[in-house]
Design a protein around this motif. Structure first.
Motif, PDB file in Angstrom:
ATOM      1  N   ARG A 192      11.681   1.107   7.341  1.00 56.75           N
ATOM      2  CA  ARG A 192      10.996   1.652   8.500  1.00 56.75           C
ATOM      3  C   ARG A 192      10.954   0.638   9.642  1.00 56.75           C
ATOM      4  O   ARG A 192      10.980  -0.574   9.446  1.00 56.75           O
ATOM      5  CB  ARG A 192       9.580   2.094   8.129  1.00 56.75           C
ATOM      6  CG  ARG A 192       8.636   0.951   7.872  1.00 56.75           C
ATOM      7  CD  ARG A 192       7.481   1.445   7.055  1.00 56.75           C
ATOM      8  NE  ARG A 192       6.494   2.145   7.888  1.00 56.75           N
ATOM      9  CZ  ARG A 192       5.433   1.558   8.387  1.00 56.75           C
ATOM     10  NH1 ARG A 192       5.229   0.283   8.204  1.00 56.75           N
ATOM     11  NH2 ARG A 192       4.564   2.245   9.070  1.00 56.75           N
TER      12      ARG A 192
ATOM     13  N   HIS B 131       9.346  -4.396   4.370  1.00 62.91           N
ATOM     14  CA  HIS B 131       8.134  -3.697   4.025  1.00 62.91           C
ATOM     15  C   HIS B 131       7.898  -3.822   2.536  1.00 62.91           C
ATOM     16  O   HIS B 131       8.662  -3.323   1.743  1.00 62.91           O
ATOM     17  CB  HIS B 131       8.249  -2.237   4.456  1.00 62.91           C
ATOM     18  CG  HIS B 131       6.935  -1.568   4.479  1.00 62.91           C
ATOM     19  ND1 HIS B 131       6.535  -0.743   3.481  1.00 62.91           N
ATOM     20  CD2 HIS B 131       5.932  -1.630   5.371  1.00 62.91           C
ATOM     21  CE1 HIS B 131       5.315  -0.310   3.770  1.00 62.91           C
ATOM     22  NE2 HIS B 131       4.934  -0.831   4.907  1.00 62.91           N
TER      23      HIS B 131
ATOM     24  N   ASP C  53       3.555   3.078   1.839  1.00 61.41           N
ATOM     25  CA  ASP C  53       2.567   3.629   2.768  1.00 61.41           C
ATOM     26  C   ASP C  53       2.258   5.078   2.404  1.00 61.41           C
ATOM     27  O   ASP C  53       3.174   5.867   2.196  1.00 61.41           O
ATOM     28  CB  ASP C  53       3.107   3.592   4.203  1.00 61.41           C
ATOM     29  CG  ASP C  53       3.124   2.180   4.754  1.00 61.41           C
ATOM     30  OD1 ASP C  53       2.371   1.333   4.228  1.00 61.41           O
ATOM     31  OD2 ASP C  53       3.883   1.935   5.695  1.00 61.41           O
TER      32      ASP C  53
ATOM     33  N   HIS D 253      -3.207   5.225   7.596  1.00 60.28           N
ATOM     34  CA  HIS D 253      -2.461   5.249   6.332  1.00 60.28           C
ATOM     35  C   HIS D 253      -3.007   4.183   5.394  1.00 60.28           C
ATOM     36  O   HIS D 253      -3.726   3.277   5.809  1.00 60.28           O
ATOM     37  CB  HIS D 253      -0.957   5.053   6.573  1.00 60.28           C
ATOM     38  CG  HIS D 253      -0.555   3.633   6.876  1.00 60.28           C
ATOM     39  ND1 HIS D 253      -0.755   3.061   8.118  1.00 60.28           N
ATOM     40  CD2 HIS D 253       0.031   2.685   6.109  1.00 60.28           C
ATOM     41  CE1 HIS D 253      -0.290   1.813   8.094  1.00 60.28           C
ATOM     42  NE2 HIS D 253       0.170   1.555   6.888  1.00 60.28           N
TER      43      HIS D 253
ATOM     44  N   HIS E 144      -1.758   1.202   3.057  1.00 63.27           N
ATOM     45  CA  HIS E 144      -0.647   0.348   2.687  1.00 63.27           C
ATOM     46  C   HIS E 144      -0.988  -0.232   1.317  1.00 63.27           C
ATOM     47  O   HIS E 144      -2.016  -0.862   1.129  1.00 63.27           O
ATOM     48  CB  HIS E 144      -0.464  -0.762   3.732  1.00 63.27           C
ATOM     49  CG  HIS E 144       0.572  -1.763   3.363  1.00 63.27           C
ATOM     50  ND1 HIS E 144       1.844  -1.742   3.870  1.00 63.27           N
ATOM     51  CD2 HIS E 144       0.531  -2.809   2.500  1.00 63.27           C
ATOM     52  CE1 HIS E 144       2.545  -2.744   3.341  1.00 63.27           C
ATOM     53  NE2 HIS E 144       1.766  -3.403   2.509  1.00 63.27           N
TER      54      HIS E 144
HETATM   55 ZN   LIG Z   1       2.680  -0.491   5.082  1.00 61.14          ZN
END
Ligand SMILES: [Zn+2]
Length: 431
Positions: free
Chosen positions: A286, A297, A301, A376, A378
């Motif tokens: 992303r 990342h 998420d 969101h 994580h």
């Molecule tokens: Zn994240």
């Protein structure tokens, strides 16, 4: 009609396999009855970032009760209304306060009459001399309380009706969402949730369900006096997720095991949020929306509404519960020596440093604190300090079934698998 001994007929929980075979034969003869249809659902692609409105499951049993079944007996039916008490009801039928006292003090079971609820029915038997001789109070579709006059007191008893269980099947293939496929297969909200929770240690229902995934399950239909009263347990289920097949079989202890006898329950849940709330997909490359560059990342998420409860993936100890401007409100949990899970961007935290947490316990609520553009969770999973993909990482092996039970379980598993396979063949033949 009056029972002054307690009849306790236990629920017939498991059918013999002979009976199951008979049901399969019946299904073959009348393929439109008894089989919960599986249909190919229309293609409805899930759009990342869009909030899907899924029906919330209603908790509790799917049991309905029809008081009309008591019609035609020599009882007067009194429908409990707002403000009714046992005393008021009896008084409205010409009974003295003393009778109320006798009734409500006729044993532990009679105490239930002190908590009558609006809409329930109380059945009274009053003889020609206006003497209350019996009270009948249906507690549920399977239990009825009887109070019978014995000279100057009442004797209480509970009649328990036997519950018969039949096995029914459901099957579905996912083309848009798991929830949609469950509804299409004729499952109730509760059954969809149960199916997901049986596989919740193996499959991330929030992120990893793909078009083409499928399920096949056997579960109980419960009957009293030949009347359907609701659904019972899932007795066996199979879930194919991205080509991997997971199979669970319920044993007499109520728990689910793999066909080899390993517990379905494991040290870590695959997803720390309930799949119902999650609406987006994982994108491993992303573009980080804040820092404007591709950033490695190291977590997963979960996009969901602010306030969605976030669960501890496993038993452990909270080693950090704090706020900073990058991670927002965050919680880190240590699980034994080797494992650590991290949860970022909470709206607010529900635990503090040093707390011991259980798997599935709410540790905070999803939010958008810290360096983020949208709400969101994580989630990071670390083994020996190294970030790992929670989907593919090797996890501690699940507990096997008790050695003493193993042979019995393995033979049950073999028979149950045959049953599921037969159902699959029947469904194929029908489509
Ligand atoms: Zn994240």
């Amino acid at each position: 009609m009056i029972h002054n001994t307690i009849k306790h007929l236990p629920k017939i929980h498991r059918l013999t396999l002979g009976a199951l075979a008979a049901i399969l034969c019946i299904m073959l003869l009348w393929p439109n009855d008894g089989v919960r249809a599986s249909r190919n659902v229309e293609v409805l692609e899930l759009v990342p970032g869009v909030q899907y409105d899924v029906p919330m499951p209603s908790f509790g049993e799917d049991i309905s009760f029809d008081p009309e079944q008591f019609k035609g007996e020599e009882y007067i039916r009194h429908l409990v209304r707002s403000g009714d008490t046992l005393g008021k009801i009896l008084s409205s039928h010409g009974q003295s306060a003393r009778v109320t006292h006798l009734v409500s003090h006729s044993g532990d079971e009679a105490k239930r009459l002190r908590k009558l609820r609006v809409g329930e029915s109380l059945y009274l038997q009053i003889d020609a001399s206006q003497t209350l001789t019996s009270i009948k109070y249906p507690i549920s579709s399977t239990e009825t309380l009887y109070l019978t006059r014995d000279e100057d007191s009442f004797i209480s008893s509970i009649e328990q009706k036997p519950v018969e269980s039949l096995i029914t099947f459901a099957q579905g293939t996912i083309s848009s969402s798991f929830w949609h496929a469950g509804v299409q297969a004729g499952l109730t909200d509760n059954k969809i949730m149960e199916l997901a929770s049986i596989f919740g240690w193996d499959i991330d229902f929030a992120q990893e369900i793909r078009s083409g995934d499928s399920f096949n399950m056997a579960f109980e239909e419960l009957y009293v006096d030949g009347e359907f009263i609701g659904y019972g347990d899932i007795v066996a289920a199979e879930f194919v997720n991205q080509g991997d097949t997971f199979t669970a079989i319920q044993y007499s202890d109520g728990n689910y095991y793999t066909p080899e006898g390993r517990s379905m329950r494991k040290s870590f849940l695959r997803a720390p949020v309930n799949f119902r709330h999650v609406s987006s997909n994982f994108n491993p490359k992303r573009f980080h929306p804040v820092q404007k560059r591709i950033k490695p990342h190291r977590g997963v998420d979960y996009v969901a509404a602010v306030g969605t409860p976030v669960l501890a993936a496993g038993d452990g100890k909270v080693i950090k519960a704090a706020y900073d401007r990058f991670n927002g409100h965050h919680v880190f949990i240590q699980h034994g020596e080797r494992y650590q899970t991290k949860y970022l961007h909470f709206k607010n935290r529900a635990v503090k440093r040093g707390d011991t947490v259980k798997q599935g316990q709410v540790i905070g609520y999803l939010g958008s604190t810290g360096m983020v553009t949208g709400a969101h969770l994580h989630y990071e999973f670390l083994v020996d300090g190294v970030h790992r993909n929670p989907r593919t990482v090797e996890l501690p092996k699940a507990e096997p079934i008790d050695e003493k039970e193993k042979d019995k379980f393995l033979s049950l598993a073999q028979q149950t698998l045959t049953l599921l396979d037969n159902n699959k063949r029947i469904m194929l033949a029908m489509n």
